[in-house]
Design an enzyme around this catalytic site. Structure first.
Site, PDB file in Angstrom:
ATOM      1  N   ASN A 128       0.821  -1.203   0.000  1.00 55.14           N
ATOM      2  CA  ASN A 128       0.000   0.000   0.000  1.00 55.14           C
ATOM      3  C   ASN A 128       0.856   1.255   0.000  1.00 55.14           C
ATOM      4  OD1 ASN A 128      -0.467   1.943   2.488  1.00 55.14           O
ATOM      5  ND2 ASN A 128       0.121  -0.050   3.336  1.00 55.14           N
ATOM      6  N   GLY A 131      -0.629   6.869   1.903  1.00 49.43           N
ATOM      7  CA  GLY A 131      -0.154   8.212   2.215  1.00 49.43           C
ATOM      8  C   GLY A 131      -0.984   8.947   3.258  1.00 49.43           C
ATOM      9  N   PHE A 132      -1.381   8.223   4.320  1.00 53.36           N
ATOM     10  CA  PHE A 132      -2.103   8.854   5.436  1.00 53.36           C
ATOM     11  C   PHE A 132      -3.379   9.573   4.981  1.00 53.36           C
ATOM     12  CE2 PHE A 132       1.788   9.509   8.486  1.00 53.36           C
ATOM     13  CZ  PHE A 132       1.931   8.134   8.563  1.00 53.36           C
ATOM     14  N   SER A 193       6.275   5.037   8.713  1.00 49.64           N
ATOM     15  CA  SER A 193       5.585   4.691   7.471  1.00 49.64           C
ATOM     16  C   SER A 193       6.429   5.111   6.278  1.00 49.64           C
ATOM     17  CB  SER A 193       4.223   5.406   7.402  1.00 49.64           C
ATOM     18  OG  SER A 193       3.662   5.274   6.105  1.00 49.64           O
ATOM     19  N   ASN A 195       5.202   5.892   3.418  1.00 46.16           N
ATOM     20  CA  ASN A 195       4.316   6.541   2.452  1.00 46.16           C
ATOM     21  C   ASN A 195       4.199   8.054   2.579  1.00 46.16           C
ATOM     22  OD1 ASN A 195       3.684   4.060   1.280  1.00 46.16           O
ATOM     23  ND2 ASN A 195       2.144   3.636   2.836  1.00 46.16           N
ATOM     24  N   THR A 196       4.949   8.641   3.509  1.00 42.14           N
ATOM     25  CA  THR A 196       5.013  10.103   3.615  1.00 42.14           C
ATOM     26  C   THR A 196       6.468  10.514   3.441  1.00 42.14           C
ATOM     27  OG1 THR A 196       3.103  10.244   5.105  1.00 42.14           O
ATOM     28  CG2 THR A 196       4.646  12.090   5.121  1.00 42.14           C
ATOM     29  N   LYS A 226       6.395   3.497  17.006  1.00 45.81           N
ATOM     30  CA  LYS A 226       6.363   2.377  16.077  1.00 45.81           C
ATOM     31  C   LYS A 226       7.618   2.384  15.213  1.00 45.81           C
ATOM     32  CE  LYS A 226       3.092   0.058  12.983  1.00 45.81           C
ATOM     33  NZ  LYS A 226       1.714   0.106  12.456  1.00 45.81           N
ATOM     34  N   ASN A 255       6.362  -1.623  11.371  1.00 47.73           N
ATOM     35  CA  ASN A 255       5.585  -1.060  10.278  1.00 47.73           C
ATOM     36  C   ASN A 255       5.817  -1.892   9.023  1.00 47.73           C
ATOM     37  OD1 ASN A 255       4.037   0.876   8.767  1.00 47.73           O
ATOM     38  ND2 ASN A 255       4.688   2.439  10.213  1.00 47.73           N
TER      39      ASN A 255
END
Length: 368
Positions: A128, A131-132, A193, A195-196, A226, A255
């Site tokens: 995935n 992106g929050f 994460s 995704n950012t 995390k 994560n």
């Protein structure tokens, strides 16, 4: 007991039959459809109450009190499943003993361009790059006010907005804690994460020190951190000790990973979750547990999809567990089945309570 096992096998058979149909649907669309159904949990007791009876396990052998919160069983909803706190009433129907909403950001954001989620059934993995995407702190706070306190502990996974510069990121975390401290039970700081842009750069000593110094003045609620599975082992050791020293009340490992070789993915963006992550997630759990167990509770997430894997994580030092991808590949009964299986394994090994098994591998290794 035989009748119970027969029913469990029938449940699994039914899910296996409908899986091909589900997998023909775009992953994000499928998730949104599930969310639409689960939003109605409170208004459809005839549908959800039998699921609660089938899946939700509340047994004294699994009950734990952690951070002064009551956990009926150790398995929680991993972040990303209930991004906007719209499905909380359905958590017990899936068997979860607690859960984590988010990731949340101060301002609403749409997330990354679509498509941004991919299934890899041959590997039982999900990739995935959301992106929050979320409704923002204010809208989610209003939603939570209508149900908090809930019968299960609720954690908020908090992150920075994509447009927030790295040197201003601390302000986003402060805003989220200030806004949500009266409507959740604990916080999970998400700086891992993939995704950012730039988020993982915050996994460093200076930022972690500043982070806990600032956030601890704003709330008495537990604050967890995390970790990424993609850090070098020595960095993980150092950051685990530093986090606890600076005030972390717990550590979540791990994560998603950007090791695309695990699934031979042609798409080089986003994070991978599910079975391919299990080996590294377990390794990181052992690294962190060796450093900080039993100073703070450790939560294990990543590739947990069976009774055996869940029990292995508990014996390695995890007080709590989280799953998400396993529901997609194993079906909506997986949490209940794991919890039932844990009870059997604990009794088989002579344990009267889950706390006796947590970290037992560490204790035995230290004794030899």
């Amino acid at each position: 007991m035989e009748n119970e096992k027969w029913k469990m096998e029938n449940d699994k058979t039914f899910f296996e039959k409908i899986k091909p149909l589900i997998y023909k649907t775009d992953p994000e669309l499928a998730h949104n459809m599930v969310e639409t159904i689960f939003k109605t949990a409170r208004r459809c007791p005839l549908f959800f109450n039998p699921l609660i009876k089938r899946n939700f396990i509340d047994d004294s052998i699994l009950n734990q009190k952690i951070w002064n919160l009551e956990f009926k069983n150790p398995i929680g909803v991993a972040a990303g499943f209930d991004k906007n706190a719209t499905m909380i009433y359905a958590w017990p129907a899936l068997g979860f003993g607690w859960g984590e909403i988010g990731a949340l950001t101060p301002k609403p954001q749409a997330g990354n361009p679509k498509p941004r989620a991919w299934r890899w059934p041959d590997f039982e993995a999900i990739q995935n790059a959301y992106g929050f995407n979320n409704d923002g702190a204010e809208a989610i706070k209003e939603r939570l006010k209508k149900l908090y306190p809930f019968i299960l502990p609720i954690g908020a996974n908090i992150g920075k907005n994509k447009t927030t510069k790295e040197d201003e990121a601390i302000n986003d975390y402060k805003i989220l804690v200030e806004k949500l401290k009266d409507v959740v039970d604990f916080f999970v700081v998400n700086i891992s994460s993939p995704n950012t842009p730039g988020l993982r750069d915050l996994l460093n000593e200076e930022f972690i020190t500043t982070l806990f110094n600032e956030l601890k003045t704003l709330t008495t609620k537990p604050i967890l951190i995390k970790f990424s599975p993609d850090m070098e082992d020595e960095i993980i050791r150092n950051l685990a000790n530093l986090s606890v020293e600076k005030g972390a009340n717990g550590i979540i490992v791990t994560n998603t990973t950007i090791n695309y070789d695990l699934i031979n993915s042609p798409i080089k963006k986003g994070g991978i979750s599910g079975k391919p992550l299990a080996k590294r997630s377990y390794e990181v759990l052992k690294i962190v547990a060796k450093e900080v167990f039993p100073k703070v509770p450790i939560i294990s997430v990543g590739g947990i999809d069976s009774i055996e894997e869940a029990y292995k994580r508990i014996k390695a030092g995890a007080s709590l567990l989280q799953i998400y991808t396993a529901i997609i590949y194993k079906g909506p009964f997986i949490v209940g089945d794991i919890n039932k299986g844990l009870i059997e394994l604990l009794k088989k090994d002579g344990f009267n309570h889950i706390s006796e098994a947590i970290g037992i591998d560490l204790k035995e290794n230290n004794a030899t």
